[in-house]
Design an enzyme around this catalytic site. Structure first.
Site, PDB file in Angstrom:
ATOM      1  CE  LYS A 114      -5.720  -0.373   0.062  1.00  0.00           C
ATOM      2  NZ  LYS A 114      -5.338   1.601  -0.899  1.00  0.00           N
ATOM      3  CE  LYS A 197      -2.138  -2.439   5.808  1.00  0.00           C
ATOM      4  NZ  LYS A 197      -2.058  -1.759   4.961  1.00  0.00           N
ATOM      5  CE  LYS A 200      -4.834   6.346   4.635  1.00  0.00           C
ATOM      6  NZ  LYS A 200      -4.030   7.489   4.027  1.00  0.00           N
TER       7      LYS A 200
HETATM    8  P1  TYM Z   1       0.179   4.636   2.091  1.00  0.00           P
HETATM    9  O1  TYM Z   1      -0.835   6.179   1.612  1.00  0.00           O
HETATM   10  O2  TYM Z   1      -1.374   3.898   2.207  1.00  0.00           O
HETATM   11  O3  TYM Z   1       0.321   4.758   3.016  1.00  0.00           O
HETATM   12  C1  TYM Z   1       2.159   5.755   3.445  1.00  0.00           C
HETATM   13  C2  TYM Z   1       3.224   4.826   3.682  1.00  0.00           C
HETATM   14  O4  TYM Z   1       2.978   4.303   5.322  1.00  0.00           O
HETATM   15  C3  TYM Z   1       3.189   3.549   5.774  1.00  0.00           C
HETATM   16  N1  TYM Z   1       2.233   2.280   6.406  1.00  0.00           N
HETATM   17  C4  TYM Z   1       2.124   1.473   7.226  1.00  0.00           C
HETATM   18  N2  TYM Z   1       3.366   1.874   8.273  1.00  0.00           N
HETATM   19  C5  TYM Z   1       3.726   1.086   9.285  1.00  0.00           C
HETATM   20  N3  TYM Z   1       3.199   0.219   9.770  1.00  0.00           N
HETATM   21  C6  TYM Z   1       1.240   0.688   9.132  1.00  0.00           C
HETATM   22  N4  TYM Z   1       0.978   0.270  10.355  1.00  0.00           N
HETATM   23  C7  TYM Z   1       1.397   1.482   8.134  1.00  0.00           C
HETATM   24  N5  TYM Z   1       0.620   1.681   7.265  1.00  0.00           N
HETATM   25  C8  TYM Z   1       0.652   2.367   5.683  1.00  0.00           C
HETATM   26  C9  TYM Z   1       3.780   2.567   3.785  1.00  0.00           C
HETATM   27  O5  TYM Z   1       3.677   1.641   3.809  1.00  0.00           O
HETATM   28  C10 TYM Z   1       4.111   3.459   3.292  1.00  0.00           C
HETATM   29  O6  TYM Z   1       5.490   3.723   2.995  1.00  0.00           O
HETATM   30  N6  TYM Z   1       1.007   2.420  -1.823  1.00  0.00           N
HETATM   31  C11 TYM Z   1       1.324   3.752  -1.603  1.00  0.00           C
HETATM   32  C12 TYM Z   1       1.469   5.047  -1.651  1.00  0.00           C
HETATM   33  C13 TYM Z   1       2.696   5.157  -3.159  1.00  0.00           C
HETATM   34  C14 TYM Z   1       4.271   4.894  -2.929  1.00  0.00           C
HETATM   35  C15 TYM Z   1       4.345   5.248  -4.397  1.00  0.00           C
HETATM   36  C16 TYM Z   1       4.357   4.249  -2.140  1.00  0.00           C
HETATM   37  C17 TYM Z   1       2.026   5.091  -4.645  1.00  0.00           C
HETATM   38  N7  TYM Z   1       3.431   5.735  -5.200  1.00  0.00           N
HETATM   39  C18 TYM Z   1       5.273   5.111  -4.899  1.00  0.00           C
HETATM   40  C19 TYM Z   1       6.342   4.137  -2.348  1.00  0.00           C
HETATM   41  C20 TYM Z   1       6.262   4.612  -3.487  1.00  0.00           C
HETATM   42  C21 TYM Z   1       0.449   3.495  -0.343  1.00  0.00           C
HETATM   43  O7  TYM Z   1      -1.282   3.414  -0.014  1.00  0.00           O
HETATM   44  O8  TYM Z   1       0.844   3.927   0.757  1.00  0.00           O
END
Ligand code: TYM
Length: 334
Positions: A114, A197, A200
């Site tokens: 990031k 990957k 967004k």
């Molecule tokens: P975030 O908001 O970026 O994404 C949400 C979930 O989507 C999954 N994901 C993907 N899985 C497969 N292929 C992809 N291309 C892909 N892009 C995103 C992510 O692995 C995620 O599960 N840090 C986390 C949010 C968070 C969180 C937590 C998650 C904050 N607190 C506590 C679990 C537990 C995040 O930015 O996810």
């Protein structure tokens, strides 16, 4: 603590939900809610790490709530909450910052990615400390399992390290969680650049399929998906190293039709047919979700009501854990 497996996972309200989010995480939350005790948060404080304009975050929180219910999370079964409505997250987040080292945070791949993408832009200290807040999100709910995509494994690993260190310093306080990723769809790649990957923050919108994309746009994105120039008899085969674009399509197809990528590959000899069929199989899953989402977005009053129910349930659990942490550290009671 009961014997039922406690599951927690969260998502940032920082833009539209895409196919990677759905296949990597959201879909498993829906199946998990019937066998586990499920908590799912809309983590608006996390989104603050990259929010610079007023008036958007609240709307994006409502939109993500509508998406959670549209994919099938049942507010009578799962606890759906907004992170900033449960102030315990911020306080435990601070305690977690004091339990993780600068060196550990420096090794986080997501921070490096990031920060690189934001070159020459403002990089907040919050972006760096982010995994400490994520550890608080998980540990506050005594979560046994954290269903996430592959990219979040490292954050769950660091949460385990933090929890073990805290328990060692102050006595048994936190449950040690485990990341759970799906067999197919744990890492959905961009349709335009299969080496990165689906995200967004992708450079090209054409590589990212949003749940709310118009059906025609979805098909177009799949038709234009990057494959390769190999035209041999076994051109359609599952080989992520040598054929990343084709393997990504096979894996997406496998995930939405509940098969293995190899089985899907057996059915095709041409890229064109694989692309169109995969687009259509994805649409069969997305169409009903998009319709429910649009319906829910027309009723913000009901969405607010549903979130309040979840916020109260989440606070009950979170405040008990925070008190346990206070008391184990031996802080002076208020
Ligand atoms: P975030 O908001 O970026 O994404 C949400 C979930 O989507 C999954 N994901 C993907 N899985 C497969 N292929 C992809 N291309 C892909 N892009 C995103 C992510 O692995 C995620 O599960 N840090 C986390 C949010 C968070 C969180 C937590 C998650 C904050 N607190 C506590 C679990 C537990 C995040 O930015 O996810």
């Amino acid at each position: 603590m009961s014997n039922t497996t406690r599951v927690l996972s969260c998502m940032q309200p920082s833009g539209d939900v895409h196919l990677g989010n759905y296949l990597g995480a959201l879909r498993n939350w829906v199946t998990g809610q019937y066998t586990c005790d499920a908590f799912h948060g809309i983590v608006d404080l996390h989104a603050l790490t990259v929010t610079e304009k007023p008036g958007i975050l609240g709307e994006q929180t409502m939109s993500l709530a509508a998406m959670f219910f549209a994919i099938g999370l049942d507010p009578d079964v799962s606890t759906i909450f907004v992170q900033s409505h449960v102030p315990e997250h911020s306080e435990l987040g601070w305690m977690m910052q004091c339990t993780v080292s600068y060196g550990e945070l420096s090794r986080m791949v997501q921070f490096k990615d990031k920060a690189t993408k934001r070159e020459n832009q403002f990089i907040s200290a919050g972006l760096f400390a982010y995994p400490a807040l994520q550890a608080a999100d998980i540990l506050l709910y005594d979560a046994n399992e954290v269903p996430v995509g592959d990219d979040q494994r490292q954050h769950v690993e660091i949460t385990r390290d933090i929890a073990i260190r805290f328990n060692h310093r102050f006595g048994e306080t936190f449950v040690i969680p485990e990341a759970v990723t799906p067999v197919a769809g744990a890492r959905v790649m961009s349709l335009q650049d299969p080496a990165s990957k689906m995200s967004k923050s992708d450079a090209s919108d054409a590589g990212c399929v949003y749940i709310t994309d118009d059906p025609k746009v979805v098909i177009k994105k799949f038709k234009r998906a990057v494959t390769d120039s190999d035209t041999g008899e076994d051109a359609v085969r599952y080989d992520p190293d040598k054929k990343p674009g084709v393997s990504n399509l096979l894996e997406i197809n496998a995930a939405v039709t509940d098969r293995s990528p190899e089985t899907v590959a057996d059915e095709y000899s041409q890229y064109g047919a694989l692309k169109v069929d995969t687009g259509e199989a994805v649409l069969a899953v997305l169409d009903p979700i998009r319709e429910r989402y649009e319906e829910l977005m027309r009723d913000p009053g009901e969405l607010t009501r549903l979130l309040r129910v979840g916020d109260a349930k989440a606070r009950e659990v979170a405040s008990a854990t925070l008190s346990r942490a206070h008391s184990n550290i031996g802080m002076l009671p208020a």
